[in-house]
Design an enzyme around this catalytic site. Structure first.
Site, mmCIF file in Angstrom:
data_model
loop_
_atom_site.group_PDB
_atom_site.id
_atom_site.type_symbol
_atom_site.label_atom_id
_atom_site.label_comp_id
_atom_site.label_asym_id
_atom_site.label_seq_id
_atom_site.Cartn_x
_atom_site.Cartn_y
_atom_site.Cartn_z
ATOM 1 N N THR A 116 46.647 142.257 51.079
ATOM 2 C CA THR A 116 46.131 143.445 51.778
ATOM 3 C C THR A 116 45.609 144.407 50.717
ATOM 4 O OG1 THR A 116 48.415 144.268 51.934
ATOM 5 C CG2 THR A 116 47.478 143.203 53.887
ATOM 6 N N LYS B 240 52.798 138.366 48.491
ATOM 7 C CA LYS B 240 51.917 139.525 48.584
ATOM 8 C C LYS B 240 52.788 140.751 48.772
ATOM 9 C CE LYS B 240 50.661 141.641 51.784
ATOM 10 N NZ LYS B 240 51.050 142.942 52.446
ATOM 11 N N THR C 274 56.777 145.730 52.904
ATOM 12 C CA THR C 274 55.536 145.040 53.252
ATOM 13 C C THR C 274 55.336 143.964 52.226
ATOM 14 O OG1 THR C 274 54.510 146.908 54.260
ATOM 15 C CG2 THR C 274 53.062 145.207 53.634
ATOM 16 N N GLU D 270 50.759 150.098 44.891
ATOM 17 C CA GLU D 270 49.475 150.767 45.126
ATOM 18 C C GLU D 270 49.256 151.904 44.127
ATOM 19 O OE1 GLU D 270 49.087 149.845 49.893
ATOM 20 O OE2 GLU D 270 50.091 151.662 49.221
ATOM 21 N N ASN E 193 46.592 155.414 50.444
ATOM 22 C CA ASN E 193 47.296 155.505 51.725
ATOM 23 C C ASN E 193 46.791 156.614 52.619
ATOM 24 O OD1 ASN E 193 49.632 153.474 51.898
ATOM 25 N ND2 ASN E 193 49.660 154.161 49.777
ATOM 26 N N THR F 264 40.870 153.057 57.183
ATOM 27 C CA THR F 264 39.411 153.135 57.095
ATOM 28 C C THR F 264 38.890 152.469 55.835
ATOM 29 O OG1 THR F 264 39.598 155.311 56.033
ATOM 30 C CG2 THR F 264 39.315 155.255 58.432
#
Length: 408
Positions: free
Chosen positions: A158, A184, A195, A281, A403, A408
């Protein structure tokens, strides 16, 4: 294939989930995402004994329910189908129907019983799966051009910046045993599953009860010891498939080489966990917190996770600020019976706290150390002999950017 030896375990550079005998994998772009691969699979030539661990989030996504139900039937599966870009979570009865549909469609394509297929999804929560696109992808994913472990590794991502994999080999009873892994995970990562999806394959012969016990033990030492942002997701799981194609005598806890198998499984799991933590991230650094001489293992784990989860610690390390007070603070609110007067803290090789009190150190030396990609924090509680290690990453401006516009 280049090899690196670690004791009696060999880490295969270039190895993956298809290196164990009898496994193949692949991936395809079916249209859930705009351009990137978004549908992948792992397949075993024969049904494989399968164990799993799952998210503790109460909003458990439909694919996890379907997968757990399938494994419970015979403790075996033969294939895993994964889509990314859409989590199929908080999608109600339709989401459950879609998960069953994915399972049945892929089982039909493989000519295996439905319950031999595990399904999982990752991505945006609360959106129904585009089933027509997934059906089309299932028709394409097994084609020769779409086969390959790298394609699978890319198809499950992702917000990850890179694929995550490892493979090890060792010999038991004269038979070469191989364990491969792929994973992942980048955001919504926190102890007790996040996640994060982990897929481990092995050609070892091993029974379900022993495999399940091994996975639970190793998960508590690895996957459940990482954090990125403190969020625990709805879709996470780790599966281990053991198809027995190495033709070894079945492994049990009483086997003289059981510890060797456990070390191999832990090495794979720890590597994947650390790769996930490093790829948090927006992260620029991997942080490792080692706690030693705790009164028991639960204390050691709780303290290490408390420190690695601290946003203040994470931001200080991003800013190369040796703010030891934030570390001590996180130890103190861990909820554990700690004696503040016996604690020693080191940032890398630099002692910053000794016997609960600050000790003089060179700020410039500490700042230089904190510029490293790997930052290690050592906490000695001096209250026993238990140890634990947790992993995480720094918290950066880019994490907020990623985040703030995830959908989008």
């Amino acid at each position: 294939m280049q090899v690196i030896e670690k004791e009696s375990i060999i880490v295969l550079e270039g190895g993956n989930v298809t290196t164990p005998k009898g496994f193949k994998a692949g991936g395809v772009h079916c249209g859930i995402k705009r351009k990137r691969l978004d549908l992948g699979y792992i397949y075993s030539d024969v049904p494989a004994v399968t164990a799993g661990v799952y998210t503790t989030n109460l909003f458990q996504a439909p694919p996890l329910k379907v997968t757990q139900e399938s494994i419970e039937k015979e403790q075996m599966i033969q294939a895993v189908l994964v889509n990314s870009g859409n989590a199929n979570a908080c999608t109600g009865e339709q989401g459950l129907k879609d998960a069953y549909h994915m399972q049945a469609a892929f089982a039909e394509k493989l000519c295996v019983p439905n319950h031999y297929v595990a399904v999982t999804s990752t991505g945006v929560i609360g959106v129904h799966l585009p089933m027509e696109k997934i059906d089309n992808g299932i028709q394409q994913v097994l084609l020769e051009d779409n086969e390959g472990a790298t394609l699978f590794e890319k198809s499950i991502l992702t917000t990850d910046t890179d694929v995550k994999n490892i493979c090890v080999q060792f010999v038991i009873d004269g038979k070469t045993i191989t364990i491969g892994g792929a994973a992942k995970g980048s955001g919504m990562i926190h102890p007790n599953m996040a996640t994060m999806l982990g897929f481990i394959t092995t050609d070892a012969a091993i029974g379900y009860d022993d495999l399940s016990a091994a996975l639970r033990e190793v998960t508590n030492q690895t996957f459940n010891m990482i954090t990125v942002d403190g969020d625990t997701s709805t879709n996470d799981m780790v599966l281990v498939l053991a198809n027995g194609e190495a033709k070894n005598q079945p492994l049990t806890k009483d086997h003289p080489s059981w510890s060797l198998f456990m070390n191999g499984l832990k090495l794979v799991s720890e590597s994947l966990a650390k790769q996930i933590a490093r790829d948090g991230e927006g992260a620029t650094k991997l942080i490792e917190v080692q706690v030693k001489n705790a009164s028991d293992i639960e204390v050691a784990r709780a303290v290490s996770k408390s420190v690695i989860s601290s946003n203040l610690v994470k931001t200080a390390i991003y800013g190369t600020d040796a703010n030891w007070g934030r570390i001590i603070c996180a130890v103190g609110y861990s909820g554990q019976p700690i004696n503040p007067d016996t604690i020693t803290v080191k940032i890398g090789p630099i002692t910053v706290v000794e016997n609960g009190l600050p000790t003089p150190f060179d700020e410039d030396e500490a700042k230089e150390y904190l510029q490293n990609e790997l930052v290690q924090i050592y906490i000695n509680l001096n209250q026993g002999d238990a140890t634990a290690t947790a992993w995480g990453c720094d918290l950066t401006y880019d994490y907020v950017k990623i985040n703030a516009s995830y959908r989008t």
